[in-house]
Design a protein around this motif. Structure first.
Motif, PDB file in Angstrom:
ATOM      1  N   THR A 103      -5.700  17.101  -0.909  1.00  0.00           N
ATOM      2  CA  THR A 103      -4.585  17.368   0.494  1.00  0.00           C
ATOM      3  C   THR A 103      -5.688  17.548   1.377  1.00  0.00           C
ATOM      4  OG1 THR A 103      -2.741  17.493  -0.716  1.00  0.00           O
ATOM      5  CG2 THR A 103      -2.743  16.985   1.788  1.00  0.00           C
TER       6      THR A 103
ATOM      7  N   ARG B 243      -9.341  15.077   1.033  1.00  0.00           N
ATOM      8  CA  ARG B 243      -9.332  14.376   1.849  1.00  0.00           C
ATOM      9  C   ARG B 243      -7.876  13.745   2.867  1.00  0.00           C
ATOM     10  NH1 ARG B 243      -9.631   9.540  -2.812  1.00  0.00           N
ATOM     11  NH2 ARG B 243      -8.193   8.237  -1.225  1.00  0.00           N
ATOM     12  N   LEU B 244      -6.823  14.463   3.189  1.00  0.00           N
ATOM     13  CA  LEU B 244      -5.684  14.069   4.057  1.00  0.00           C
ATOM     14  C   LEU B 244      -5.972  15.055   4.870  1.00  0.00           C
ATOM     15  CD1 LEU B 244      -2.944  12.933   1.595  1.00  0.00           C
ATOM     16  CD2 LEU B 244      -4.728  11.441   3.051  1.00  0.00           C
TER      17      LEU B 244
ATOM     18  N   PHE C 214      -4.936   9.988  10.888  1.00  0.00           N
ATOM     19  CA  PHE C 214      -4.919   8.717  10.779  1.00  0.00           C
ATOM     20  C   PHE C 214      -4.538   8.087  11.583  1.00  0.00           C
ATOM     21  CE2 PHE C 214      -5.433  10.676   6.537  1.00  0.00           C
ATOM     22  CZ  PHE C 214      -6.828  10.242   5.939  1.00  0.00           C
TER      23      PHE C 214
ATOM     24  N   GLY D 177       1.933   1.647   5.386  1.00  0.00           N
ATOM     25  CA  GLY D 177       1.251   2.106   6.216  1.00  0.00           C
ATOM     26  C   GLY D 177       0.286   1.541   7.563  1.00  0.00           C
TER      27      GLY D 177
ATOM     28  N   ASP E  82       1.253   8.908   8.288  1.00  0.00           N
ATOM     29  CA  ASP E  82       1.211   9.610   6.882  1.00  0.00           C
ATOM     30  C   ASP E  82       1.843   9.468   5.743  1.00  0.00           C
ATOM     31  OD1 ASP E  82       3.967   8.815   8.011  1.00  0.00           O
ATOM     32  OD2 ASP E  82       4.906  10.526   7.957  1.00  0.00           O
TER      33      ASP E  82
ATOM     34  N   VAL F   2       1.050   7.822   2.264  1.00  0.00           N
ATOM     35  CA  VAL F   2       0.384   7.855   1.015  1.00  0.00           C
ATOM     36  C   VAL F   2       0.090   7.150  -0.127  1.00  0.00           C
ATOM     37  CG1 VAL F   2      -0.996  10.267   2.154  1.00  0.00           C
ATOM     38  CG2 VAL F   2       0.694  10.313   0.054  1.00  0.00           C
TER      39      VAL F   2
ATOM     40  N   HIS G  84      -5.727   0.441   2.460  1.00  0.00           N
ATOM     41  CA  HIS G  84      -6.003   1.903   3.854  1.00  0.00           C
ATOM     42  C   HIS G  84      -6.716   2.988   2.538  1.00  0.00           C
ATOM     43  CE1 HIS G  84      -3.022   0.469   6.252  1.00  0.00           C
ATOM     44  NE2 HIS G  84      -2.452  -0.043   5.752  1.00  0.00           N
TER      45      HIS G  84
ATOM     46  N   GLU H 113      -8.496   4.939   2.147  1.00  0.00           N
ATOM     47  CA  GLU H 113      -9.251   6.507   2.270  1.00  0.00           C
ATOM     48  C   GLU H 113      -7.271   7.234   2.418  1.00  0.00           C
ATOM     49  OE1 GLU H 113      -6.596   4.730   6.497  1.00  0.00           O
ATOM     50  OE2 GLU H 113      -8.780   4.299   4.338  1.00  0.00           O
ATOM     51  N   ARG H 114      -6.559   6.836   2.090  1.00  0.00           N
ATOM     52  CA  ARG H 114      -4.686   7.033   2.039  1.00  0.00           C
ATOM     53  C   ARG H 114      -4.574   6.275   0.457  1.00  0.00           C
ATOM     54  NH1 ARG H 114      -1.172   5.412   6.091  1.00  0.00           N
ATOM     55  NH2 ARG H 114      -2.771   4.077   7.027  1.00  0.00           N
ATOM     56  N   TYR H 115      -5.365   6.065  -0.398  1.00  0.00           N
ATOM     57  CA  TYR H 115      -5.541   6.552  -2.205  1.00  0.00           C
ATOM     58  C   TYR H 115      -5.130   6.948  -2.838  1.00  0.00           C
ATOM     59  CZ  TYR H 115      -5.234   3.323  -6.229  1.00  0.00           C
ATOM     60  OH  TYR H 115      -4.406   3.121  -7.103  1.00  0.00           O
TER      61      TYR H 115
ATOM     62  N   TRP I  39       2.720  15.541   3.884  1.00  0.00           N
ATOM     63  CA  TRP I  39       2.428  14.061   3.913  1.00  0.00           C
ATOM     64  C   TRP I  39       3.516  13.392   3.415  1.00  0.00           C
ATOM     65  CZ3 TRP I  39      -1.731  12.186   6.025  1.00  0.00           C
ATOM     66  CH2 TRP I  39      -2.894  12.804   6.752  1.00  0.00           C
TER      67      TRP I  39
END
Length: 612
Positions: free
Chosen positions: A130, A133-134, A288, A318, A323, A325, A344, A346-348, A370
């Protein structure tokens, strides 16, 4: 230069307070706490960056006690940091106290509950992912592990994933005191053996004397300066350090000291030291952007698999919510979460075939606000049941999806068939259990899951089912759908998922015989639509449930629970998978399990013909 005199006194205070708390509570693990006191004293004084006055600060470091039984040490640290009073410290394990036997989020800044060994480090991996990447914040995740839990497979799932992902914001500190609950651990004090294992998983591994304050300080500094990989510190320690009566003695695990006053005197007496913990550089988590859009819809009569609808619903969600993921256990082209991954990326998060790590990572992500959805085959979520249970203890908000449910998956055979999952998730405290029968139901329920507290579970199907629900219909958690009914119905058939189609077919056959059957699609199994079921029980002569699940703990039992308070309820019969299935066509397997339309017709006739 660090003040080792201060750190020594702080470590002794942590030991003394570990003895005092366990004595006040009448139980606890003081010796397991005393071994790690030097490690935690140095961490508190100069390395940990955590604003205890503002535990919700997004820039804070995270400290996870995977070694949750060392809670006396954790609470002693809270006192030293000024987060709790000495009075509260001595409320340890008392009814109503925030200081439970093992840490929970009831006492900030605790991210998750620990105590089930092997759980904390995988959650730490989730928090570190987290951060990287988040949140995109430079906080560090520190995890204190015990050497006994190094036997847990989940620990090595965490080692493997963190090494693969290069999580240089993660530091594990392993308290190698060599003594478990009943005997010496597998490796004892073989630090070289531990180091070799960790390095093989791509970690930087440091072996030290865990009671040498300078060595501890140097190792923690080395960990924070290491880039491109996580760091683990293997610290050789002595259980019960500082008190001769218990130091490095077997048989003292999980027991208060027999002579606490003498032990406290041997440790130099009680102290009231407060340490000024470093606060982090302010920062805000990444957000995001979203491109909007609408949830998917299907026309009545189309044929769509609910797993396909899950993937499309997630993808659309998504686009509406930045938010959300998604995590998957390397079956995303079966669960259909791959659609979200493509839209998505960047959120996987690909978690590979490591279901415990997948659940733990999701727990870590939700701790940072998240909204995680995690999916795999429903059968494989059983492997992570303890982690789901611990997520509930952690007051976590998780959304889980199990695809390929029941015998209807067909040729893959029983190892792939989720037949225990409804029961498993119904028993989780505060859980929600959903099993839609068509695509539009799935979409509505996925959207609602994003807002649900607690653990929610969505069961999806491999094969296509007919869309029978209008996209504008009010599908909701706690609801149901009456597929067909009349004023003079003879019996009620309650179904969910694949068996709704079988119930409809059966109702048509029965209608030809002059038997009127009401059919209820019970897509929300927990909470269940008790009002609709009670009305049906009052208005018909019998209730028949049919499900693609073992008979224990599934839909049938949920219906019986809902009808338990009905004083004049009619006879209830459950149809479920009663024998171990084999490979075959979906239709063959439904027939062999006696949950197809033919079996429903036979059971309905028998119910109505019985003298009761």
């Amino acid at each position: 230069m660090p003040n080792n005199d201060f750190r020594h006194e702080l470590a002794q205070q942590l030991r003394v307070d570990s003895v005092r708390t366990s004595d006040a509570g009448g139980s606890g693990h003081p010796t397991s706490s005393m071994s790690a006191a030097d490690l935690m004293a140095v961490l508190l004084d100069g390395h940990l960056k955590l604003d205890y006055k503002n535990p919700d600060n997004p820039a804070n470091d995270h400290l996870v006690f995977s070694k949750g039984h060392a809670s006396p040490l954790y609470y002693a640290m809270l006192k030293a940091a000024g987060a709790i009073t000495d009075e509260e410290l001595l409320s340890f394990r008392a009814f109503g106290s925030r200081l439970e036997g093992h840490p929970t989020p009831r006492i900030p800044p605790t991210d998750v509950a620990t105590g089930s060994l092997g759980y904390g480090l995988p959650v730490g991996v989730g928090l570190a992912l987290t951060g990287k990447r988040l949140d995109a914040l430079p906080y560090r995740v520190w995890v204190l592990c015990g050497d006994s839990e190094m036997s847990e497979g989940s620990i090595w799932e965490a080692f493997q994933h963190a090494g693969w992902a290069g999580l240089d914001n993660l530091t594990a500190i392993v308290d190698v005191n060599r003594l478990g609950q009943t005997r010496e651990t597998m490796l004892g004090w073989d630090l070289d053996g531990y180091v070799a294992r960790a390095e093989a998983f791509g970690w930087k591994a440091i072996a030290i004397d865990g009671h040498d304050l300078d060595a501890v300080d140097a190792a923690l500094s080395q960990a924070t300066s290491t880039t491109d990989r996580p760091t683990v510190i293997f610290a050789k320690t002595r259980k019960g350090r500082g008190v001769k009566a218990v130091e490095d003695k077997p048989g003292r695990h999980g027991k208060p000291l027999e002579e606490p006053a003498e032990a406290i005197e041997e440790l130099g007496g009680a102290r009231s030291i407060t340490v000024k913990v470093r606060t982090p550089t302010p920062g805000s988590p990444q957000r995001f952007s979203t491109d909007g859009g609408k949830l998917p819809r299907w026309e009545i009569g189309e044929e769509v698999a609910t797993r396909q609808a899950y993937g499309q619903a997630l993808t659309a969600l998504g686009g509406l919510r930045g938010d959300v993921v998604v995590l998957d256990g390397e079956v995303s082209n079966s669960t259909m979460s791959e659609l979200f991954a493509k839209a998505h990326p960047e959120r996987y998060f690909e978690m590979f075939i490591a279901e415990q790590q997948m659940i733990a990572a999701a727990v870590g992500m939700q701790a940072r606000n998240w909204v995680p959805f995690a999916s795999t085959f429903g059968a494989f979520l059983t492997r992570a049941h303890d982690f789901v249970r611990m997520a509930a203890v952690s007051r976590a908000d998780l959304r889980l999806c199990g695809s390929h449910a029941g015998v209807s998956i067909g040729e893959d055979g029983p190892s792939q068939m989720a037949l225990e999952d409804i029961s498993m998730f119904r028993t989780v405290h505060g859980s929600t259990v959903l099993h839609p029968s068509d695509a539009n139901q799935t979409v509505a329920l996925v959207a609602e899951m994003a807002t649900l507290p607690g653990i929610s579970y969505l069961r999806t199907l491999r094969g296509k089912t007919p869309v029978r629900t209008s996209p504008d219909e009010n599908i909701r958690v706690g609801g149901s759908r009456v597929v067909r009914c009349g004023d003079d119905d003879d019996l009620t058939i309650v179904a969910c998922g694949i068996t709704v189609t079988e119930a409809e077919k059966a109702a048509e056959v029965l209608d030809g015989d002059g038997i009127k059957a009401r059919v209820i699609d019970c897509y929300s199994i927990k909470p269940i639509d008790g009002n609709t079921l009670v009305d049906a029980a009052h208005q018909t002569r019998a209730v028949l449930t049919v499900e693609d699940h073992w008979p224990e703990g599934g839909l049938g039992d949920a219906v019986l629970d809902a009808l338990a308070a009905c004083p004049d309820r009619p006879p209830v019969r459950k149809l479920a998978v009663g024998a171990m299935p084999v490979s075959g066509k979906p239709g063959e397997l439904l027939h062999a399990a006696h949950i197809d339309a033919e079996a429903v017709v036979t059971a309905a006739r028998q119910l109505l013909e019985s003298p009761g």
